[in-house]
Design a protein around this motif. Structure first.
Motif, mmCIF file in Angstrom:
data_model
loop_
_atom_site.group_PDB
_atom_site.id
_atom_site.type_symbol
_atom_site.label_atom_id
_atom_site.label_comp_id
_atom_site.label_asym_id
_atom_site.label_seq_id
_atom_site.Cartn_x
_atom_site.Cartn_y
_atom_site.Cartn_z
ATOM 1 N N GLU A 217 0.855 -1.183 0.000
ATOM 2 C CA GLU A 217 0.000 0.000 0.000
ATOM 3 C C GLU A 217 0.890 1.233 0.000
ATOM 4 O OE1 GLU A 217 -3.098 -0.056 -0.416
ATOM 5 O OE2 GLU A 217 -4.046 -1.759 0.571
ATOM 6 N N ASP A 219 1.061 5.005 0.649
ATOM 7 C CA ASP A 219 0.324 6.043 1.364
ATOM 8 C C ASP A 219 0.878 7.421 1.068
ATOM 9 O OD1 ASP A 219 -1.006 3.939 2.461
ATOM 10 O OD2 ASP A 219 -0.075 4.085 4.434
ATOM 11 N N HIS A 224 -4.089 9.952 3.025
ATOM 12 C CA HIS A 224 -4.160 9.057 4.168
ATOM 13 C C HIS A 224 -3.954 9.788 5.494
ATOM 14 C CE1 HIS A 224 -4.009 5.350 1.647
ATOM 15 N NE2 HIS A 224 -3.420 6.172 0.822
ATOM 16 N N TYR A 230 -7.257 6.812 8.323
ATOM 17 C CA TYR A 230 -6.336 5.993 9.117
ATOM 18 C C TYR A 230 -7.024 4.692 9.544
ATOM 19 C CZ TYR A 230 -3.387 4.619 13.087
ATOM 20 O OH TYR A 230 -2.592 3.912 13.962
ATOM 21 N N ASP A 233 -7.683 2.425 6.544
ATOM 22 C CA ASP A 233 -6.474 1.717 6.112
ATOM 23 C C ASP A 233 -6.211 0.500 6.994
ATOM 24 O OD1 ASP A 233 -6.076 3.529 4.099
ATOM 25 O OD2 ASP A 233 -4.602 4.730 5.207
ATOM 26 N N ARG A 249 3.256 -1.379 4.076
ATOM 27 C CA ARG A 249 2.710 -0.045 3.853
ATOM 28 C C ARG A 249 3.875 0.945 3.729
ATOM 29 N NH1 ARG A 249 -2.264 2.018 4.005
ATOM 30 N NH2 ARG A 249 -3.177 0.029 4.674
ATOM 31 N N THR A 251 5.186 4.913 2.881
ATOM 32 C CA THR A 251 4.772 6.315 2.851
ATOM 33 C C THR A 251 5.370 7.013 1.636
ATOM 34 O OG1 THR A 251 6.678 7.112 4.127
ATOM 35 C CG2 THR A 251 4.761 6.317 5.372
#
Length: 285
Positions: A217, A219, A224, A230, A233, A249, A251
């Protein structure tokens, strides 16, 4: 009624015809300029205090924004690149500010009466200016946001230099962001199967499904950052785990500011074949 096009309204820009159509007389125009309400950029272009410095600067130089500078205005997801990209109708090499990138060849005439170049022309310039990854990010964003159709992207690539065309490679219409594009392309170059926007669990999709079971994922603070997002997710992560997937995940900072570190993590996961095999818990793929 405001006679401007939606783009000129959004950029807080007027041209002489707009002012005339709005009933602004020459005398009124001079009064607005004297008060600083209206600002003249030359060439029949005007703006206000709300006009962006990039748009105002290009117009004041007799130019228009193009490449990724125009792509961002047209609403594409753009990587964090430096510089202001402009194209001119003049071939003279007048001095430009340090961060201004002049695109060539100069145009014989403007294609329309907008303050920035149309998206197809801006992307044509991007394909001869940017690295392949950045160009791919723009093309995929144009497709995902339905600002271009696949046949238009194919036509742009057909006109691009052969080396750039080969480097760009496959262009997907499913990438939700440039972050997804970067991660997917990195893995594909290493021969790893990656699928985008996959319905791994009932009622929800994941950004990337790598191999059989690794979910990635991508973000960002913009998409997000809220409390509701949050929690959403985390529900998605739980649902992916229930389906037997492993979730990574990443960023925006992981992908664009700490990319070498992130790429090393991805290489380690692939080398250990974390993405291969039956999903955890015996759930089939």
């Amino acid at each position: 009624m405001d006679p401007r096009t939606p783009l000129r309204r959004r950029l807080h820009v007027w041209n002489t015809a707009d002012l005339r159509a709005a009933g602004v007389t020459r005398h009124r125009q001079q009064a607005l300029l004297a008060k600083g309400v209206l600002r003249s950029y030359g060439g029949g272009w005007f703006g206000t205090s709300r006009t962006s410095a990039e748009v105002a600067g290009a117009l004041s130089r007799g130019n228009r924004l193009t490449c990724f500078s125009a792509a961002r205005i047209h609403g594409l997801w753009t990587p964090a690149l430096e510089g202001v990209h402009e194209v001119s109708r003049r071939t003279a090499g007048e001095e430009r500010p340090g961060l201004v990138v002049a695109h060539t060849p100069a145009l014989r005439r403007w294609p329309d009466d907008e303050p920035v170049m149309p998206l197809p022309i801006a992307l044509t310039h991007a394909l001869t200016c940017l690295d392949a990854e950045s160009a791919a990010v723009l093309l995929e964003s144009a497709l995902e946001r339905r600002l271009l159709v696949p046949s238009q992207v194919d036509a742009l690539l057909a006109e691009a230099p052969a080396r750039q065309r080969r480097a760009v490679g496959r262009v997907s219409a499913l990438a939700g962001s440039g972050s997804e594009t970067r991660v997917r392309r990195y893995l594909e170059r290493r021969g790893v199967r990656v699928r985008e926007q996959v319905p791994v669990f009932d009622g929800g999709r994941v950004d990337l499904l790598v191999g059989d079971r690794l979910v990635i994922e991508c973000d960002s603070v913009r998409h997000h950052g809220g409390r509701s997002q949050y929690y959403k997710d985390r529900r998605r992560d739980r649902a992916s785990l229930v389906e037997g997937c492993l979730v990574l995940r990443l960023t925006w900072e992981d992908i664009w500011l700490r990319w070498e570190e992130t790429a090393a993590v991805l290489r380690t996961l692939i080398r250990r074949r974390v993405h291969r095999g039956q999903r955890i818990g015996g759930v089939g793929s």
